[in-house]
Design a protein around this motif. Structure first.
Motif, mmCIF file in Angstrom:
data_model
loop_
_atom_site.group_PDB
_atom_site.id
_atom_site.type_symbol
_atom_site.label_atom_id
_atom_site.label_comp_id
_atom_site.label_asym_id
_atom_site.label_seq_id
_atom_site.Cartn_x
_atom_site.Cartn_y
_atom_site.Cartn_z
ATOM 1 N N GLU A 91 59.541 7.418 48.809
ATOM 2 C CA GLU A 91 58.954 6.082 48.860
ATOM 3 C C GLU A 91 59.893 5.061 49.512
ATOM 4 O O GLU A 91 59.786 3.869 49.238
ATOM 5 C CB GLU A 91 58.618 5.614 47.434
ATOM 6 C CG GLU A 91 57.641 6.507 46.691
ATOM 7 C CD GLU A 91 56.259 6.477 47.309
ATOM 8 O OE1 GLU A 91 55.714 5.375 47.488
ATOM 9 O OE2 GLU A 91 55.721 7.555 47.620
ATOM 10 N N GLN A 92 60.804 5.541 50.332
ATOM 11 C CA GLN A 92 61.772 4.637 50.954
ATOM 12 C C GLN A 92 62.036 5.029 52.401
ATOM 13 O O GLN A 92 61.765 6.141 52.808
ATOM 14 C CB GLN A 92 63.079 4.624 50.160
ATOM 15 C CG GLN A 92 63.793 5.954 50.125
ATOM 16 C CD GLN A 92 64.939 5.946 49.128
ATOM 17 O OE1 GLN A 92 64.962 5.141 48.216
ATOM 18 N NE2 GLN A 92 65.867 6.861 49.288
ATOM 19 N N THR B 17 55.996 -4.646 52.937
ATOM 20 C CA THR B 17 54.797 -5.423 52.631
ATOM 21 C C THR B 17 53.611 -4.725 53.263
ATOM 22 O O THR B 17 53.626 -4.411 54.458
ATOM 23 C CB THR B 17 54.907 -6.864 53.161
ATOM 24 O OG1 THR B 17 55.269 -6.826 54.534
ATOM 25 C CG2 THR B 17 55.941 -7.662 52.389
ATOM 26 N N GLU C 152 61.991 -4.841 50.683
ATOM 27 C CA GLU C 152 60.706 -4.320 50.226
ATOM 28 C C GLU C 152 59.688 -4.330 51.364
ATOM 29 O O GLU C 152 59.610 -5.284 52.142
ATOM 30 C CB GLU C 152 60.185 -5.179 49.070
ATOM 31 C CG GLU C 152 58.959 -4.619 48.414
ATOM 32 C CD GLU C 152 58.564 -5.390 47.161
ATOM 33 O OE1 GLU C 152 57.803 -4.832 46.366
ATOM 34 O OE2 GLU C 152 59.010 -6.537 46.989
ATOM 35 N N LYS D 134 59.080 0.883 48.912
ATOM 36 C CA LYS D 134 57.709 0.407 48.741
ATOM 37 C C LYS D 134 57.599 -0.606 47.609
ATOM 38 O O LYS D 134 56.913 -1.598 47.724
ATOM 39 C CB LYS D 134 56.779 1.588 48.464
ATOM 40 C CG LYS D 134 56.393 2.351 49.692
ATOM 41 C CD LYS D 134 55.324 3.357 49.372
ATOM 42 C CE LYS D 134 54.844 4.019 50.637
ATOM 43 N NZ LYS D 134 53.724 4.933 50.378
ATOM 44 N N ASP D 135 58.269 -0.310 46.489
ATOM 45 C CA ASP D 135 58.188 -1.195 45.319
ATOM 46 C C ASP D 135 59.592 -1.497 44.833
ATOM 47 O O ASP D 135 60.286 -0.621 44.330
ATOM 48 C CB ASP D 135 57.370 -0.534 44.219
ATOM 49 C CG ASP D 135 57.093 -1.481 43.069
ATOM 50 O OD1 ASP D 135 57.346 -2.698 43.220
ATOM 51 O OD2 ASP D 135 56.623 -1.009 42.014
ATOM 52 N N LEU D 136 59.992 -2.717 44.958
ATOM 53 C CA LEU D 136 61.346 -3.137 44.611
ATOM 54 C C LEU D 136 61.594 -3.098 43.104
ATOM 55 O O LEU D 136 62.721 -2.875 42.668
ATOM 56 C CB LEU D 136 61.598 -4.546 45.151
ATOM 57 C CG LEU D 136 63.027 -4.985 45.380
ATOM 58 C CD1 LEU D 136 63.778 -4.006 46.261
ATOM 59 C CD2 LEU D 136 63.071 -6.364 45.990
ATOM 60 N N THR D 137 60.543 -3.259 42.308
ATOM 61 C CA THR D 137 60.711 -3.258 40.854
ATOM 62 C C THR D 137 61.085 -1.881 40.323
ATOM 63 O O THR D 137 61.733 -1.758 39.286
ATOM 64 C CB THR D 137 59.432 -3.740 40.145
ATOM 65 O OG1 THR D 137 58.345 -2.900 40.525
ATOM 66 C CG2 THR D 137 59.143 -5.186 40.497
ATOM 67 N N GLU D 138 60.689 -0.818 41.009
ATOM 68 C CA GLU D 138 61.013 0.537 40.577
ATOM 69 C C GLU D 138 62.392 0.982 41.058
ATOM 70 O O GLU D 138 62.895 2.012 40.625
ATOM 71 C CB GLU D 138 59.963 1.524 41.087
ATOM 72 C CG GLU D 138 58.599 1.306 40.472
ATOM 73 C CD GLU D 138 57.553 2.242 41.036
ATOM 74 O OE1 GLU D 138 57.920 3.184 41.759
ATOM 75 O OE2 GLU D 138 56.373 2.026 40.755
ATOM 76 N N ASN E 246 52.626 -1.701 53.025
ATOM 77 C CA ASN E 246 53.004 -0.388 53.560
ATOM 78 C C ASN E 246 53.503 -0.460 55.005
ATOM 79 O O ASN E 246 53.388 0.495 55.762
ATOM 80 C CB ASN E 246 51.845 0.602 53.457
ATOM 81 C CG ASN E 246 52.161 1.741 52.526
ATOM 82 O OD1 ASN E 246 53.228 1.787 51.926
ATOM 83 N ND2 ASN E 246 51.242 2.685 52.416
#
Length: 179
Positions: free
Chosen positions: A52-53, A104, A102, A89-93, A106
């Motif tokens: 995811e990165q 935006t 992050e 994809k998701d900075l919180t994870e 995709n």
């Protein structure tokens, strides 16, 4: 432009090549008014998608035109940056470094990353090679050294010092007569 979808980058297992020439003048000028020109900035490198990165490895080269701190003439400032960044994809994870960006929608957009790194690299002052030959005087102004400045300040303070009440001038000699 330097923007691709995550799926497009993921398809290239060996790495997604990046080779572009961009004009950053308008973007940089909005954040730093000293930037006069930043066109023909060469961006090369590759992007590698992992889960995811996206791992970003770029080389940013070119010339930025900045004003001389003494004379305000255009000074070419060479730009040669190596960037190794990560976009998720998701900075919180993500619980890693602070230097993570992050995505935006995709989309992997490299312009904010390049803009930030170039802005950080711009020096506070640049000087033209012939800045020492600059004029030391002009119409209504003169360049002076610090010592001369302090001397002028001291003289103006002495001139502005209060002389005393002229009605009491006769008392100034009072003690001289007693001795």
């Amino acid at each position: 432009m330097l923007k691709w979808s995550f799926l497009q980058i993921q398809k290239n297992r060996a790495g997604f090549p990046v080779e572009e020439v961009v004009d950053l003048t308008a973007i940089l000028h909005t954040k730093n008014k000293d930037v006069r020109s930043a066109n023909s900035i060469h961006v090369s490198g590759h992007l590698v998608a992992q889960r995811e990165q996206v791992m970003i490895s770029l080389k940013v080269t070119g010339v930025i035109i900045l004003p001389c701190a003494r004379t305000l003439v255009d000074v070419p400032y060479p730009l040669d940056l190596t960037l190794n960044e990560m976009m998720v994809k998701d900075l919180t994870e993500f619980t890693g470094s602070d230097d993570v960006y992050e995505m935006t929608d995709n989309q992997v957009d490299l312009m904010p990353i390049i803009e930030e790194c170039v802005l950080v690299d711009i020096p506070m002052q640049v000087y033209a090679t012939d800045a020492k030959k600059a004029s030391k005087a002009g119409k209504g102004w003169v360049v002076i050294g610090q010592e001369e400045y302090y001397n002028q300040e001291q003289q103006s303070e002495d001139a502005e010092a209060p002389k005393g009440d002229p009605r009491l001038a006769a008392l100034a000699d009072y003690f001289k007569k007693d001795e």
